[in-house]
Design an enzyme around this catalytic site. Structure first.
Site, PDB file in Angstrom:
ATOM      1  N   CYS A   1       9.173 -16.129   3.708  1.00 42.57           N
ATOM      2  CA  CYS A   1       8.558 -14.893   4.201  1.00 42.57           C
ATOM      3  C   CYS A   1       9.655 -13.845   4.099  1.00 42.57           C
ATOM      4  O   CYS A   1      10.798 -14.099   4.497  1.00 42.57           O
ATOM      5  CB  CYS A   1       8.108 -15.070   5.652  1.00 42.57           C
ATOM      6  SG  CYS A   1       7.657 -13.520   6.476  1.00 42.57           S
TER       7      CYS A   1
ATOM      8  N   GLU B   1       9.560  -7.078  13.270  1.00 45.09           N
ATOM      9  CA  GLU B   1       8.949  -5.742  13.172  1.00 45.09           C
ATOM     10  C   GLU B   1       9.485  -4.814  14.272  1.00 45.09           C
ATOM     11  O   GLU B   1       9.602  -3.611  14.083  1.00 45.09           O
ATOM     12  CB  GLU B   1       7.413  -5.843  13.311  1.00 45.09           C
ATOM     13  CG  GLU B   1       6.719  -6.281  12.043  1.00 45.09           C
ATOM     14  CD  GLU B   1       6.732  -5.216  10.948  1.00 45.09           C
ATOM     15  OE1 GLU B   1       6.317  -4.087  11.210  1.00 45.09           O
ATOM     16  OE2 GLU B   1       7.191  -5.531   9.827  1.00 45.09           O
TER      17      GLU B   1
ATOM     18  N   ASP C   1       4.770  -4.373   1.494  1.00 49.63           N
ATOM     19  CA  ASP C   1       4.796  -5.567   2.350  1.00 49.63           C
ATOM     20  C   ASP C   1       3.926  -5.256   3.567  1.00 49.63           C
ATOM     21  O   ASP C   1       3.557  -4.098   3.806  1.00 49.63           O
ATOM     22  CB  ASP C   1       6.239  -5.866   2.787  1.00 49.63           C
ATOM     23  CG  ASP C   1       6.310  -7.034   3.770  1.00 49.63           C
ATOM     24  OD1 ASP C   1       5.752  -8.102   3.480  1.00 49.63           O
ATOM     25  OD2 ASP C   1       6.905  -6.866   4.860  1.00 49.63           O
ATOM     26  N   SER C   2       3.647  -6.274   4.360  1.00 44.35           N
ATOM     27  CA  SER C   2       2.882  -6.067   5.592  1.00 44.35           C
ATOM     28  C   SER C   2       3.656  -5.206   6.590  1.00 44.35           C
ATOM     29  O   SER C   2       3.093  -4.757   7.579  1.00 44.35           O
ATOM     30  CB  SER C   2       2.588  -7.417   6.243  1.00 44.35           C
ATOM     31  OG  SER C   2       3.806  -8.021   6.621  1.00 44.35           O
TER      32      SER C   2
ATOM     33  N   CYS D   1       5.899  -9.571  -0.489  1.00 44.98           N
ATOM     34  CA  CYS D   1       5.306 -10.277   0.639  1.00 44.98           C
ATOM     35  C   CYS D   1       4.725 -11.587   0.106  1.00 44.98           C
ATOM     36  O   CYS D   1       3.857 -11.573  -0.781  1.00 44.98           O
ATOM     37  CB  CYS D   1       4.204  -9.402   1.235  1.00 44.98           C
ATOM     38  SG  CYS D   1       3.233 -10.173   2.541  1.00 44.98           S
TER      39      CYS D   1
ATOM     40  N   HIS E   1      10.298 -11.281   5.702  1.00 39.66           N
ATOM     41  CA  HIS E   1      10.888 -10.813   6.962  1.00 39.66           C
ATOM     42  C   HIS E   1      12.103 -11.671   7.374  1.00 39.66           C
ATOM     43  O   HIS E   1      13.010 -11.194   8.044  1.00 39.66           O
ATOM     44  CB  HIS E   1       9.858 -10.888   8.105  1.00 39.66           C
ATOM     45  CG  HIS E   1       8.886  -9.748   8.143  1.00 39.66           C
ATOM     46  ND1 HIS E   1       7.845  -9.620   7.247  1.00 39.66           N
ATOM     47  CD2 HIS E   1       8.784  -8.690   8.991  1.00 39.66           C
ATOM     48  CE1 HIS E   1       7.140  -8.529   7.552  1.00 39.66           C
ATOM     49  NE2 HIS E   1       7.695  -7.951   8.606  1.00 39.66           N
TER      50      HIS E   1
HETATM   51  N1  DGL Z   1       6.604 -10.466   4.903  1.00 33.72           N
HETATM   52  C1  DGL Z   1       5.512 -11.310   4.808  1.00 33.72           C
HETATM   53  C2  DGL Z   1       5.651 -12.489   3.912  1.00 33.72           C
HETATM   54  O1  DGL Z   1       6.539 -12.507   3.086  1.00 33.72           O
HETATM   55  C3  DGL Z   1       4.338 -11.250   5.682  1.00 33.72           C
HETATM   56  C4  DGL Z   1       4.499 -11.540   7.097  1.00 33.72           C
HETATM   57  C5  DGL Z   1       3.257 -11.225   7.891  1.00 33.72           C
HETATM   58  O2  DGL Z   1       2.873 -10.071   7.897  1.00 33.72           O
HETATM   59  O3  DGL Z   1       2.711 -12.157   8.482  1.00 33.72           O
HETATM   60  O4  DGL Z   1       4.917 -13.422   3.994  1.00 33.72           O
END
Ligand code: DGL
Length: 257
Positions: A186, A154, A12-13, A75, A188
Site C-alpha cells: 500500500c 492520512e 491515490d486515495s 495506489c 501509504h
Molecule cells: N494508498 C492505497 C494503496 O496503495 C490505498 C489505501 C486506502 O485508501 O485504503 O492501496
C-alpha cells in the site's frame, strides 16, 4: 505543445501515492508532475470495487484537464480495482499501476516468511491472487490486511505510540523470528517504515514497490518518446479533494518540499 513538455499525472486515495511521486521525482527530475490525493474518499481499501473504480475514473478525468501525457495510479487498491478498465477507456495515454512487490521479495531467496501488508481489497482482488499463485510454491507468503493504518497516515501520524501499538497488534499473530521480509503493498505504508522497523527484528528486509513503478514510468516515457529533455528542474503541483489546507501541508511535508 510538444508532448514531452506536458506534465505527468498521479493519483491515490490520499497522501499515500506521494511515496511513489517522491521516487519518480528523483528518477525524472526534469518532469512536471500533477498529483491528486482523494483524501475526501479515503480509505479506498474498505470500499466496494465498483466504488473505487468510479473514483478512479473521476481522478483520471481530473488529471486529464491538466493535459497530462501519462498517468500513474499510485495506489495498489485502485490498480487492482480499475487499471484494466482505465486502460481500455483511455487507450491513447500510458497508464502505469502499482502492485505489491512480491517478485523482488521472492528473489531475495531469504529463508523465512514473506509478509504482504496491504488493504483488504488489494489482498482479496484477482490481480493479487494471480500474483500470489505465481509465487506460492517458491516461498511462504502471508497476506496481512491492515485496515485502520491508512487513516493514521492520512492524519500525518507516522510514528509514536499509536502507530507502534497498531503494528505490534498486527504482527502479534505471526512468529517474528520467522519473518524474512515485509512487502509494503500500500503506497501509504512507506511513511511508517521507521516505526515498522522498530517492531520487526533487525534483519527483516522491508520492500516497497515505488522504485519498480517509477522505473516502469521512465521506461514507458522513453518507449513513447515523451521524456522531457528541457534540462531544468520540473514543477510539482499537489491537489486534494478535501478543501483543507492541513492536508496540503501534510502532503508537502511528506514529499519533503
Ligand atoms: N494508498 C492505497 C494503496 O496503495 C490505498 C489505501 C486506502 O485508501 O485504503 O492501496
Amino acid at each position: 505543445m510538444d508532448i514531452s513538455n506536458k506534465p505527468i499525472g498521479f493519483f491515490d486515495s490520499g497522501v499515500g501515492g506521494l511515496s511513489v511521486l517522491k521516487k519518480s521525482i528523483e528518477l525524472l527530475p526534469n518532469e512536471d508532475f500533477i498529483y491528486l490525493g482523494d483524501s475526501k474518499n479515503a480509505p479506498y481499501g474498505v470500499k466496494s470495487v465498483e466504488e473505487v473504480r468510479k473514483l478512479s475514473f473521476q481522478a483520471v478525468e481530473f488529471l486529464l484537464q491538466y493535459n497530462v501525457k501519462a498517468i500513474v495510479v499510485a495506489c495498489n487498491t485502485a490498480t487492482s480495482a480499475a487499471i484494466e478498465q482505465l486502460r481500455k477507456e483511455y487507450k491513447n495515454i500510458p497508464i502505469i499501476g502499482i502492485e505489491p512487490a512480491l517478485k523482488p521479495a521472492v528473489e531475495l531467496n531469504k529463508r523465512g516468511t514473506i509478509v504482504i501488508m496491504a488493504t483488504t481489497m488489494t489482498l482479496s482482488e484477482k490481480k493479487f491472487n494471480r500474483l500470489m499463485n505465481k509465487y506460492k510454491d517458491k516461498a511462504n507468503i502471508v497476506p496481512l490486511p491492515c485496515p485502520g493504518l491508512v487513516e493514521l497516515i492520512e492524519k500525518g501520524v507516522l510514528q509514536g505510540s499509536e502507530v507502534n501499538q497498531f503494528l505490534k497488534d498486527k504482527f502479534s499473530i505471526l512468529d517474528k523470528d520467522e519473518i524474512a521480509s515485509v512487502v509494503l503493498g500500500c503506497t501509504h505504508y512507506p511513511f511508517i517504515k521507521n516505526e515498522l522497523s522498530n517492531v520487526l527484528n533487525k534483519d527483516v528486509i522491508i520492500i516497497d514497490g515505488s522504485d519498480g513503478t517509477s522505473a516502469q514510468l521512465k521506461r514507458q516515457l522513453k518507449r513513447n518518446k515523451m521524456i522531457n529533455l528541457k534540462g531544468e528542474k520540473g514543477a510539482v503541483h499537489i491537489y486534494n479533494t478535501l478543501d483543507d489546507k492541513e492536508v496540503l501541508d501534510i502532503s508537502y511535508k511528506l514529499l519533503g518540499i
